[in-house]
Write an enzyme that holds these catalytic residues in place. Structure first.
Site, mmCIF file in Angstrom:
data_model
loop_
_atom_site.group_PDB
_atom_site.id
_atom_site.type_symbol
_atom_site.label_atom_id
_atom_site.label_comp_id
_atom_site.label_asym_id
_atom_site.label_seq_id
_atom_site.Cartn_x
_atom_site.Cartn_y
_atom_site.Cartn_z
ATOM 1 N N SER A 238 0.811 -1.103 0.068
ATOM 2 C CA SER A 238 -0.069 0.123 -0.011
ATOM 3 C C SER A 238 0.776 1.396 -0.006
ATOM 4 O O SER A 238 1.964 1.093 0.228
ATOM 5 C CB SER A 238 -0.734 0.036 1.047
ATOM 6 O OG SER A 238 -0.246 0.390 2.525
ATOM 7 N N LYS A 239 0.287 2.212 0.029
ATOM 8 C CA LYS A 239 0.722 3.755 0.047
ATOM 9 C C LYS A 239 2.051 3.878 1.129
ATOM 10 O O LYS A 239 3.115 4.471 0.815
ATOM 11 C CB LYS A 239 -0.133 4.585 -0.014
ATOM 12 C CG LYS A 239 -0.695 5.040 -1.353
ATOM 13 C CD LYS A 239 -1.616 6.244 -1.343
ATOM 14 C CE LYS A 239 -2.228 6.648 -2.739
ATOM 15 N NZ LYS A 239 -3.152 7.952 -2.481
ATOM 16 N N ARG A 240 1.654 3.047 2.060
ATOM 17 C CA ARG A 240 2.698 3.465 3.385
ATOM 18 C C ARG A 240 4.159 2.731 3.006
ATOM 19 O O ARG A 240 4.778 2.999 3.920
ATOM 20 C CB ARG A 240 2.190 2.826 4.648
ATOM 21 C CG ARG A 240 1.853 1.260 4.865
ATOM 22 C CD ARG A 240 1.574 0.686 5.989
ATOM 23 N NE ARG A 240 1.392 -0.705 5.946
ATOM 24 C CZ ARG A 240 0.422 -1.535 5.567
ATOM 25 N NH1 ARG A 240 -0.610 -0.665 5.142
ATOM 26 N NH2 ARG A 240 0.250 -2.658 5.457
#
Length: 460
Positions: A238-240
């Site tokens: 994910s974006k993290r």
């Protein structure tokens, strides 16, 4: 054997995720390997969440990577009449039925089932009731209640699900919009998709979709489900974890060739080979060597691959990415060296095109060197050396690196200095940094006028 036809069918409800791109790549390669066709379909039935910006991001991402579709893009939103037609045919044949169960009844039913430790599922309440078409209703499939669904997945092998584990799924919602499972089957049937290659989060949908195929008396495609991509912490990417949008990788200076090469090795192998041209991918790709295990996205390995491509691709194949980064940074490419000139000097020094362009700014824009940086070098010796160097460079007819270095060496000898004692402050004056290519090559590429002007600022 019928012609191979694969598809990529993203929903335009956000950016094009790198996991989706890997699915698109595997589908594209499988089709090309078998001299088949690759279809692009935009699954935009969710009118609330689907956006034109997301559609553009999908098309831009596919174009950037060079994954050109043989057909499409098709849009589900333009096929609503077809879905309604098929739903009516299933109703007429008694293979589907209208259901007017309220949300309250459905919620109470699920709560009771869960309190008893049962799997929540529709209880078939409306299956034998004649619900009027004039009242609010959904359309459900009359799922077989006995037997099992069995299919051979090209990645996971044979998968068997008992029909009693499946309830009567909704085909068409009360607002007339088809559900994902219904629309995707009709699309794949109409578009004669031979192989459905998609993420393994769809494995649970496959038995339900097979029931729809069987109700339609439509030929089944062959299924292949790809394990998910994880972050380095073992959780779903994910974006993290960093960039996951395809266009974010472009913005961060990755080359499309490097990203494709990295993604093809993310869950697929061909011996110990790591570097693949697109032609080699097409020649060697198969589904037999796709791993059943999830793959972790390794940004360091991607950067290593990107550096390899920066160094080894012909410069004419990377000029588009260079120009894109130059425009993104507001640099005028005509205000400095050409890409072949700059690339020959810089590509071996950086891992991404973003870093290369950012660290080459002094070739295209003026620089300001703060006095505090110069204080460490200021001395009477350097004053004399730079004055002598400027005097020897100004009339230099051959503005090439060897001639420039000869001048630097001569001044260093005359002033009894080591070359770095001149080269480092000279580098700071010319580039604003103490890290650059060799000072003679840097000065040659900057051009005589810029070099003389920037050296003279030492005395201002």
């Amino acid at each position: 054997m019928k012609p191979v036809r694969t598809r990529f069918a993203p929903s335009p409800t956000g950016y094009l995720h790198v996991g989706g791109v890997r699915t698109a790549l595997f589908s594209w390669l499988f089709a090309k390997h078998h001299h088949g066709e690759f279809i692009l379909r935009i699954e935009d039935t969710d009118q609330v969440r689907s956006t034109t910006e997301s559609v553009a991001a999908i098309l831009d991402g596919m174009a950037w990577l060079g994954l050109e579709a043989d057909e499409g893009p098709y849009y589900q939103s333009e096929r609503m009449d077809r879905y309604r037609q098929v739903a009516e045919e299933l109703l007429d044949k008694g293979l589907a039925y209208r259901c007017n169960c309220s949300h309250e009844r459905l919620d109470a039913m699920r709560e009771q089932q869960m309190s008893l430790g049962e799997k929540p599922r529709y209880d078939g309440h409306c299956r034998h009731i004649q619900v009027s078409a004039d009242e609010s209703h959904v359309i459900r499939l009359a799922t077989p209640q006995q037997g099992e669904v069995r299919f051979n997945d090209l990645v996971y092998g044979e998968i068997v699900i008992a029909n009693q584990e499946l309830d009567d799924l909704v085909l068409v919602r009360a607002d007339g919009v088809p559900t994902y499972n219904f629309a995707v089957v009709i699309d794949d049937w109409d578009m004669q998709i031979s192989h459905v290659i998609r993420g393994d989060d769809h494995i649970n949908n496959t038995p339900r979709q097979i029931h729809i195929y069987q109700a339609l008396n439509a030929p089944l495609p062959i299924f292949a489900h790809l394990p998910m991509i994880l972050g380095e912490d073992g959780k779903r990417l994910s974006k993290r974890h960093g960039a996951v949008s395809v266009m974010s990788f472009k913005e961060e200076g990755y080359l499309p060739q490097a990203l494709l090469n990295y993604l093809v090795r993310l869950g697929w192998s061909h011996g110990d080979q790591e570097i693949f041209s697109l032609d080699e991918m097409v020649k060697d790709f198969n589904l037999e060597h796709v791993s059943r295990s999830a793959s972790a996205f390794d940004y360091d390995k991607l950067r290593w691959l990107n550096q390899h491509y920066l160094k080894h691709l012909p410069l004419e194949e990377t000029v588009t990415e260079w120009m894109w980064q130059m425009r993104a940074h507001g640099f005028d490419a005509s205000n400095g060296p050409s890409w072949p000139e700059l690339g020959a000097l810089q590509v071996s020094r950086f891992r991404t095109m973003l870093d290369l362009v950012e660290q080459s700014h002094y070739f295209y824009e003026d620089i300001h060197v703060p006095e505090e940086k110069l204080l460490a070098f200021r001395s009477e010796e350097l004053n004399q050396a730079l004055q002598t160097l400027i005097a020897s460079l100004e009339p230099l007819p051959d503005w090439q690196a060897p001639a420039i270095m000869a001048c630097i060496k001569q001044v260093a000898t005359e002033q009894q200095l080591k070359i770095p004692a001149i080269g480092q402050p000279m580098r700071l004056l010319l580039t604003g940094t103490l890290s650059s290519p060799s000072i003679d090559a840097t000065a040659a590429l900057l051009g005589k006028q810029r070099v003389i002007e920037r050296l003279k600022r030492y005395f201002q």
